[in-house]
Write an enzyme that holds these catalytic residues in place. Structure first.
Site, PDB file in Angstrom:
ATOM      1  N   ASP A  10      -2.033  -1.510  10.366  1.00 59.14           N
ATOM      2  CA  ASP A  10      -2.344  -1.533   8.932  1.00 59.14           C
ATOM      3  C   ASP A  10      -2.896  -2.881   8.465  1.00 59.14           C
ATOM      4  O   ASP A  10      -3.311  -3.010   7.315  1.00 59.14           O
ATOM      5  CB  ASP A  10      -1.053  -1.305   8.098  1.00 59.14           C
ATOM      6  CG  ASP A  10      -0.611   0.139   8.135  1.00 59.14           C
ATOM      7  OD1 ASP A  10      -1.413   1.005   8.508  1.00 59.14           O
ATOM      8  OD2 ASP A  10       0.561   0.393   7.780  1.00 59.14           O
ATOM      9  N   LYS A  24       0.839  -1.201   0.000  1.00 61.87           N
ATOM     10  CA  LYS A  24       0.000   0.000   0.000  1.00 61.87           C
ATOM     11  C   LYS A  24       0.872   1.248   0.000  1.00 61.87           C
ATOM     12  O   LYS A  24       2.032   1.216   0.429  1.00 61.87           O
ATOM     13  CB  LYS A  24      -0.963   0.029   1.198  1.00 61.87           C
ATOM     14  CG  LYS A  24      -0.299   0.156   2.586  1.00 61.87           C
ATOM     15  CD  LYS A  24      -0.047   1.573   3.043  1.00 61.87           C
ATOM     16  CE  LYS A  24       0.777   1.593   4.332  1.00 61.87           C
ATOM     17  NZ  LYS A  24       1.578   2.726   4.596  1.00 61.87           N
TER      18      LYS A  24
END
Ligand code: C5P
Length: 287
Positions: free
Chosen positions: A137, A11
């Site tokens: 995350d 990401k």
């Protein structure tokens, strides 16, 4: 099914705002997360018992410190009826400790993959709550896409996909410690104003991203102090016709988004710093 192959995408952050320090020591955040095509590849293979992690990268731990191992441990704890184990092989393509959620995405892929491998149904909300114990995350990495994340990073709201955009990802050979970046941030602070609402509205309502809005990263100053190479990399990107350049997460990865694949490929091919990890990637929707 005896074995299963999975992709675990990295990401980037298109925006990262630190709202404050919480009592539990974490920071209250507002972030825009975006998954990209740069991905680890994971193979899961059933075995008679226990958890084994193997990987293509010598620096990665293979025991409990590996987040993928922790995800497997949580899976078996929550599914005690399964009396088998798993061998996890990670082909590591995402740079380590780089602000790209490399370890988090492996953990999320292993968790989801184990449910598929053992043919068990899962509830996404439940998986997210298992995974937030591993890292802030990790819940995002279960499905990726374009997402507004708040809280520690575990409260997720899906946004419309920003579309396929080409980018160049550059990571210097410098491992950054995320806690160290946050600690320094607390001392020096970053930006005082951050109009996150406009960023969210832009992503929700408009066809085009207005990069003039607060697409920025509050951790920038602290990360650049710890790793001055970040600034050098950004300076190089300035001459590559990039639409937008930013630090990802707590760094040290910097990425630039281009209006075409050709421009991105040209920038990567001409990259002058020989020790950097450099790759062309594209944004990907949720998976
Ligand atoms: O959650 P995770 O283990 O990825 O966080 C790593 C470190 O990053 C934490 O120990 C903390 O120092 C910092 N962090 C934070 N606030 C967050 C997320 C991470 O301070 N929301």
């Amino acid at each position: 099914m005896r074995e299963l192959y999975l992709k675990a995408p990295a990401k980037i952050n298109l925006a990262l705002h630190v709202k404050g320090l919480r009592e539990d020591g974490f920071h209250e955040l507002q972030m825009i997360m975006q998954s990209i095509s740069l991905a680890d590849r994971i193979k899961l293979k059933k075995k008679s018992g226990g958890i084994i992690v193997k990987n293509s990268h010598t620096e990665l731990p293979t025991g409990r410190e590996n987040l993928a191992y922790q995800a497997a441990e949580i899976f078996f704890k929550n599914n005690p009826e399964i009396n088998q184990g798993v061998e996890i092989y990670i082909e590591k393509n995402i740079p380590i400790a780089a602000g790209l959620a490399g370890g988090s995405t492996d953990a999320a892929a292993v968790m989801k993959g184990l449910y598929l491998l053992f043919e068990l149904e899962y509830d996404l909300k439940e998986l997210r709550s298992f995974l937030e114990n591993i890292g802030s995350d990790v819940p995002y990495c279960l499905e990726g896409g374009t997402v507004y994340a708040s809280g520690r990073g575990e409260i997720l709201e899906e946004l419309p996909f920003i579309g396929e955009k080409y980018l160049v990802v550059v990571t210097p050979a410098f491992k950054i410690s995320t806690p160290e970046v946050y600690k320094l941030y607390d001392q020096i602070k970053g930006y005082d104003k951050f109009d996150f609402d406009s960023v969210q509205n832009n992503l929700k309502n408009d066809q085009e991203i207005d990069w003039e809005l607060d697409y920025k990263n509050d951790l920038k100053k602290a990360a650049e102090k710890i790793c001055p190479e970040i600034k050098e990399i950004k300076d190089i990107f300035k001459n590559t016709k990039a639409e937008f350049t930013m630090l990802s997460g707590s760094g040290p990865t910097v990425f630039s988004i281009y209006s075409s694949r050709e421009l991105a490929e040209k920038a990567a091919a001409r990259w002058p710093r020989k020790n950097d990890f450099v790759t062309v990637a594209r944004t990907v929707p949720s998976y």
